[in-house]
Design a protein around this motif. Sequence first.
Motif, PDB file in Angstrom:
ATOM      1  N   TYR A   1       4.025  16.023   0.652  1.00 41.29           N
ATOM      2  CA  TYR A   1       4.033  15.335  -0.095  1.00 41.29           C
ATOM      3  C   TYR A   1       4.202  16.072  -1.607  1.00 41.29           C
ATOM      4  O   TYR A   1       3.466  17.052  -1.953  1.00 41.29           O
TER       5      TYR A   1
ATOM      6  N   TYR B   1       4.054  15.545 -12.664  1.00 37.85           N
ATOM      7  CA  TYR B   1       3.196  14.789 -13.847  1.00 37.85           C
ATOM      8  C   TYR B   1       3.780  15.394 -15.064  1.00 37.85           C
ATOM      9  O   TYR B   1       4.307  16.777 -15.126  1.00 37.85           O
TER      10      TYR B   1
ATOM     11  N   ASN C   1       6.395  10.591  -7.103  1.00 38.72           N
ATOM     12  CA  ASN C   1       6.075  11.085  -5.910  1.00 38.72           C
ATOM     13  C   ASN C   1       7.136  11.042  -4.701  1.00 38.72           C
ATOM     14  O   ASN C   1       7.798  10.134  -4.908  1.00 38.72           O
TER      15      ASN C   1
ATOM     16  N   MET D   1       8.932   7.803  -3.348  1.00 40.15           N
ATOM     17  CA  MET D   1       7.912   6.890  -2.895  1.00 40.15           C
ATOM     18  C   MET D   1       7.474   5.973  -3.839  1.00 40.15           C
ATOM     19  O   MET D   1       7.343   4.674  -3.608  1.00 40.15           O
ATOM     20  N   GLU D   2       7.346   6.535  -5.072  1.00 41.49           N
ATOM     21  CA  GLU D   2       6.505   5.619  -6.028  1.00 41.49           C
ATOM     22  C   GLU D   2       6.923   6.157  -7.312  1.00 41.49           C
ATOM     23  O   GLU D   2       6.978   7.541  -7.538  1.00 41.49           O
TER      24      GLU D   2
ATOM     25  N   GLY E   1      -0.615  12.424   2.661  1.00 41.13           N
ATOM     26  CA  GLY E   1      -0.530  11.206   1.908  1.00 41.13           C
ATOM     27  C   GLY E   1      -1.634  10.319   1.780  1.00 41.13           C
ATOM     28  O   GLY E   1      -1.961   9.493   0.883  1.00 41.13           O
TER      29      GLY E   1
ATOM     30  N   SER F   1      -5.399   8.998   0.919  1.00 37.32           N
ATOM     31  CA  SER F   1      -5.853   9.160  -0.324  1.00 37.32           C
ATOM     32  C   SER F   1      -6.834  10.303  -0.690  1.00 37.32           C
ATOM     33  O   SER F   1      -6.561  10.573  -1.821  1.00 37.32           O
TER      34      SER F   1
ATOM     35  N   ASP G   1      -9.968   4.233  -3.770  1.00 44.37           N
ATOM     36  CA  ASP G   1     -11.289   4.778  -2.954  1.00 44.37           C
ATOM     37  C   ASP G   1     -11.593   6.153  -2.773  1.00 44.37           C
ATOM     38  O   ASP G   1     -12.394   6.260  -2.122  1.00 44.37           O
ATOM     39  N   TYR G   2     -10.908   6.825  -3.828  1.00 48.41           N
ATOM     40  CA  TYR G   2     -11.035   8.336  -3.886  1.00 48.41           C
ATOM     41  C   TYR G   2     -10.967   8.746  -5.236  1.00 48.41           C
ATOM     42  O   TYR G   2      -9.856   8.254  -5.934  1.00 48.41           O
TER      43      TYR G   2
ATOM     44  N   LEU H   1     -15.767   9.725  -2.131  1.00 48.95           N
ATOM     45  CA  LEU H   1     -15.009   8.588  -1.603  1.00 48.95           C
ATOM     46  C   LEU H   1     -15.954   7.400  -2.119  1.00 48.95           C
ATOM     47  O   LEU H   1     -17.155   7.674  -2.256  1.00 48.95           O
TER      48      LEU H   1
ATOM     49  N   ARG I   1      -7.454   7.477  -6.922  1.00 54.05           N
ATOM     50  CA  ARG I   1      -6.375   6.932  -5.890  1.00 54.05           C
ATOM     51  C   ARG I   1      -6.574   5.709  -4.904  1.00 54.05           C
ATOM     52  O   ARG I   1      -7.752   5.578  -4.445  1.00 54.05           O
ATOM     53  N   ALA I   2      -5.462   5.131  -4.533  1.00 53.80           N
ATOM     54  CA  ALA I   2      -5.663   4.184  -3.699  1.00 53.80           C
ATOM     55  C   ALA I   2      -5.575   4.384  -2.429  1.00 53.80           C
ATOM     56  O   ALA I   2      -5.042   5.334  -1.850  1.00 53.80           O
ATOM     57  N   TYR I   3      -6.141   3.606  -1.338  1.00 53.94           N
ATOM     58  CA  TYR I   3      -6.324   3.853   0.059  1.00 53.94           C
ATOM     59  C   TYR I   3      -4.847   3.941   0.791  1.00 53.94           C
ATOM     60  O   TYR I   3      -4.655   4.455   1.843  1.00 53.94           O
ATOM     61  N   GLN I   4      -3.963   3.080   0.101  1.00 53.07           N
ATOM     62  CA  GLN I   4      -2.609   3.069   0.897  1.00 53.07           C
ATOM     63  C   GLN I   4      -1.783   4.560   0.649  1.00 53.07           C
ATOM     64  O   GLN I   4      -1.768   4.958  -0.215  1.00 53.07           O
ATOM     65  N   GLY I   5      -1.635   4.971   1.767  1.00 47.70           N
ATOM     66  CA  GLY I   5      -0.892   6.300   1.917  1.00 47.70           C
ATOM     67  C   GLY I   5       0.271   6.608   1.020  1.00 47.70           C
ATOM     68  O   GLY I   5       0.937   5.820   0.803  1.00 47.70           O
ATOM     69  N   GLY I   6       0.098   7.872   0.343  1.00 52.22           N
ATOM     70  CA  GLY I   6       1.029   8.237  -0.154  1.00 52.22           C
ATOM     71  C   GLY I   6       0.945   7.924  -1.807  1.00 52.22           C
ATOM     72  O   GLY I   6       1.890   8.266  -2.716  1.00 52.22           O
ATOM     73  N   ARG I   7       0.027   7.155  -2.279  1.00 57.97           N
ATOM     74  CA  ARG I   7       0.062   6.520  -3.532  1.00 57.97           C
ATOM     75  C   ARG I   7      -0.378   7.584  -4.607  1.00 57.97           C
ATOM     76  O   ARG I   7      -1.096   8.433  -4.330  1.00 57.97           O
ATOM     77  N   ALA I   8       0.086   7.470  -5.689  1.00 54.97           N
ATOM     78  CA  ALA I   8       0.089   8.316  -6.846  1.00 54.97           C
ATOM     79  C   ALA I   8      -1.428   8.456  -7.305  1.00 54.97           C
ATOM     80  O   ALA I   8      -2.363   7.607  -7.247  1.00 54.97           O
ATOM     81  N   LEU I   9      -1.954   9.572  -7.591  1.00 52.16           N
ATOM     82  CA  LEU I   9      -3.124   9.860  -8.119  1.00 52.16           C
ATOM     83  C   LEU I   9      -3.315   9.860  -9.718  1.00 52.16           C
ATOM     84  O   LEU I   9      -2.381  10.143 -10.195  1.00 52.16           O
ATOM     85  N   ILE I  10      -3.937   8.673 -10.112  1.00 47.66           N
ATOM     86  CA  ILE I  10      -3.942   8.481 -11.471  1.00 47.66           C
ATOM     87  C   ILE I  10      -5.043   9.196 -12.382  1.00 47.66           C
ATOM     88  O   ILE I  10      -6.130   9.103 -11.742  1.00 47.66           O
ATOM     89  N   PHE I  11      -4.710   9.802 -13.122  1.00 46.18           N
ATOM     90  CA  PHE I  11      -5.633  10.569 -14.194  1.00 46.18           C
ATOM     91  C   PHE I  11      -6.270   9.669 -15.466  1.00 46.18           C
ATOM     92  O   PHE I  11      -5.584   8.885 -15.813  1.00 46.18           O
TER      93      PHE I  11
END
Lengths: 115, 113
Positions: free
Chosen positions: A31, A35, A48, A55-56, A98, A100, B31-32, B51, B93-103
Motif C-alpha cells: 500500500y 501526503y 492511497n 483506493m481513496e 491495508g 487499520s 479504531d486505530y 487500538l 484510521r478507520a477499521y475498513q481496510g486500506g483507508r487513509a490515515l488522518i493526521f
Amino acid sequence: GPKVLQIPSHQIIDMGQMVTLNCDPVSNHLYFYWYKQILGQQMEFLVNFYNGKVMEKSKLFKDQFSVERPDGSYFTLKIQPTALEDSAVYFCASSLLGVSQNTLYFGAGTRLSVL
Amino acid sequence: QQQVRQSPQSLTVWEGETAILNCSYENSAFDYFPWYQQFPGEGPALLISILSVSDKKEDGRFTIFFNKREKKLSLHIADSQPGDSATYFCAARAYQGGRALIFGTGTTVSVSP
C-alpha cells in the motif's frame, strides 16, 4: 527500520510546468500513500494506492495530480500543470497491509517550490 | 472539516517534567490511533499507537490514555528530555481496510534543559 526513499529532496520549477516526484517504498509493502505538508504543519492526506489502483483520494488531489507505479518499483506523483499553491513538502509512505493498525513508514519528503 | 484535532499547538516544558498532548476525533469508525514524531527536515516516524479496544498503552516514557466515550486521547511524555523536542501528530484510521490515515494539526514540543 524500514526505509522509504524520496528523490529528489528539493525540486524547483516554474508554474505551469510538469513535475514528477519519485518514491522508493519499502520493498515488500503493498500500500502506498502521498501526503502534503505546508510549513511544517498538518500532514494532509492526498491519495492511497494499491494493486495498481487509487483506493481513496482527498479533495486536495486535484485533477492535475496523478499517481502510478509503472515498473513495480518507484511510486510516483505527477503534477501537470503545477500551480503556486502546490508548493509544499510531499511525503510518500508505504505499509505492508491495508488493515487499520498496520504501520505507515514515511520518507523524508520532497520539498517542491513552484515559482 | 477537521476530523482530528490537537491541543495545544505548542508546548514548552522543562527537562524532567511530564508533557501532556491532547487529541480528539469525530469519526466513530476510527479504531486505530498512532502518534507520530517528526523532527525538522524529516518525515514523521511512528512513536506509539493504541487500538480503540484499549484505554491505555505504555512504552517506556510514552503513555497513551484513550477515552472512547468522549472520543479523546492524550499522549504523556514522562521525564521529558531535550531530544524529545519535536512535533507530535495524533493520527486516526478507520477499521475498513486500506483507508487513509488522518493526521491531526500537530503539537510542537520544546524541552528546555
